[in-house]
Design a protein around this motif. Structure first.
Motif, short mmCIF file in Angstrom:
data_model
loop_
_atom_site.label_atom_id
_atom_site.label_comp_id
_atom_site.label_asym_id
_atom_site.label_seq_id
_atom_site.Cartn_x
_atom_site.Cartn_y
_atom_site.Cartn_z
N UNK A 1 5.01 10.08 -9.56
CA UNK A 1 4.79 10.22 -11.00
C UNK A 1 3.50 10.96 -11.37
N UNK A 2 2.44 10.59 -10.77
CA UNK A 2 1.15 11.15 -11.15
C UNK A 2 1.00 12.58 -10.63
N UNK A 3 1.38 12.84 -9.43
CA UNK A 3 1.23 14.16 -8.84
C UNK A 3 2.01 15.24 -9.60
N UNK A 4 3.27 15.06 -10.00
CA UNK A 4 3.95 16.10 -10.79
C UNK A 4 3.28 16.35 -12.14
N UNK A 5 2.80 15.28 -12.76
CA UNK A 5 2.12 15.46 -14.05
C UNK A 5 0.84 16.26 -13.86
N UNK B 1 0.83 -1.19 0.00
CA UNK B 1 0.00 0.00 0.00
C UNK B 1 0.87 1.25 0.00
N UNK B 2 1.94 1.23 0.77
CA UNK B 2 2.86 2.36 0.79
C UNK B 2 3.57 2.51 -0.57
N UNK B 3 3.83 1.41 -1.24
CA UNK B 3 4.46 1.43 -2.56
C UNK B 3 3.54 2.12 -3.58
N UNK B 4 2.28 1.80 -3.55
CA UNK B 4 1.32 2.42 -4.47
C UNK B 4 1.22 3.92 -4.20
N UNK B 5 1.19 4.30 -2.95
CA UNK B 5 1.12 5.72 -2.62
C UNK B 5 2.39 6.43 -3.07
N UNK B 6 3.53 5.84 -2.94
CA UNK B 6 4.79 6.45 -3.36
C UNK B 6 4.84 6.62 -4.88
#
Length: 184
Positions: free
Chosen positions: A27-31, A17-22
């Motif tokens: 990647x998704x948040x900067x885009x 779960x922590x891996x998915x959040x990371x």
């Protein structure tokens, strides 16, 4: 043997779960931030060079005809124009301000040399053109009206010329039309 303490090489991510959040944050948040910044910058309407090329005013300007037809009512001027009327209508544009070397209206010093040549020379210069002045004959006014304007300007500059008489052509034309209408 001595045992060395073993350094732990564990990272902050311990569960899937922590891996998915990371991954989402990396990647998704900067885009998403880049997309929002681009939409913010482009949201303000700015006029750029040539942006008015398709406006209705610009289109009308481009398709405007090269020439236009002007229809003038010939019966509007019932009588022959006086020298003052012709001066105001045609001559004042240059002779009021002295444009392109035209003698100013009422300037005796500028008119003296011209007056000394005689009224016929002034008529010829006005009707045929001289220096920067274009020919005035054949325009909106007939030759006699131009001659009356020449006498009006020359007399304002100190001459004592007599203007050509006003011919009652309009009155005789009206009489002829009335007699033609009453004929059987």
């Amino acid at each position: 043997m001595s045992q060395e303490p073993h350094a732990s090489h564990e990272g902050p991510i311990k569960t899937p779960k922590q891996l998915v959040v990371a991954v989402v944050l990396a990647f998704v948040l900067p885009i998403l931030i880049i997309v929002l910044l681009v939409s913010y910058v482009n949201s303000a309407s700015k006029a750029s060079a040539g942006s008015t090329a398709l406006s209705p005013e610009a289109t009308a300007q481009r398709i405007m005809p090269v020439a236009a037809v002007q229809i003038k009512v010939a019966a509007a001027n019932a009588g022959a124009a006086t020298g003052e009327e012709v001066f105001k209508g045609q001559c004042a544009a240059c002779h009021e301000a002295g444009t392109l070397g035209a003698p100013k209206f009422g300037d005796a010093a500028a008119w003296t040399a011209r007056i000394s040549q005689g009224v016929e020379a002034l008529y010829h210069a006005a009707l045929k053109g001289k220096n920067a002045m274009p020919p005035q004959g054949g325009g909106d006014f007939n030759d006699d009206e131009i001659k009356r304007a020449v006498v009006y300007m020359a007399n304002a500059g100190g001459a004592k010329f007599t203007a050509p008489p006003v011919v009652a052509a309009a009155a005789s034309g009206a009489d002829a039309a009335a007699s033609a209408a009453s004929a059987p």
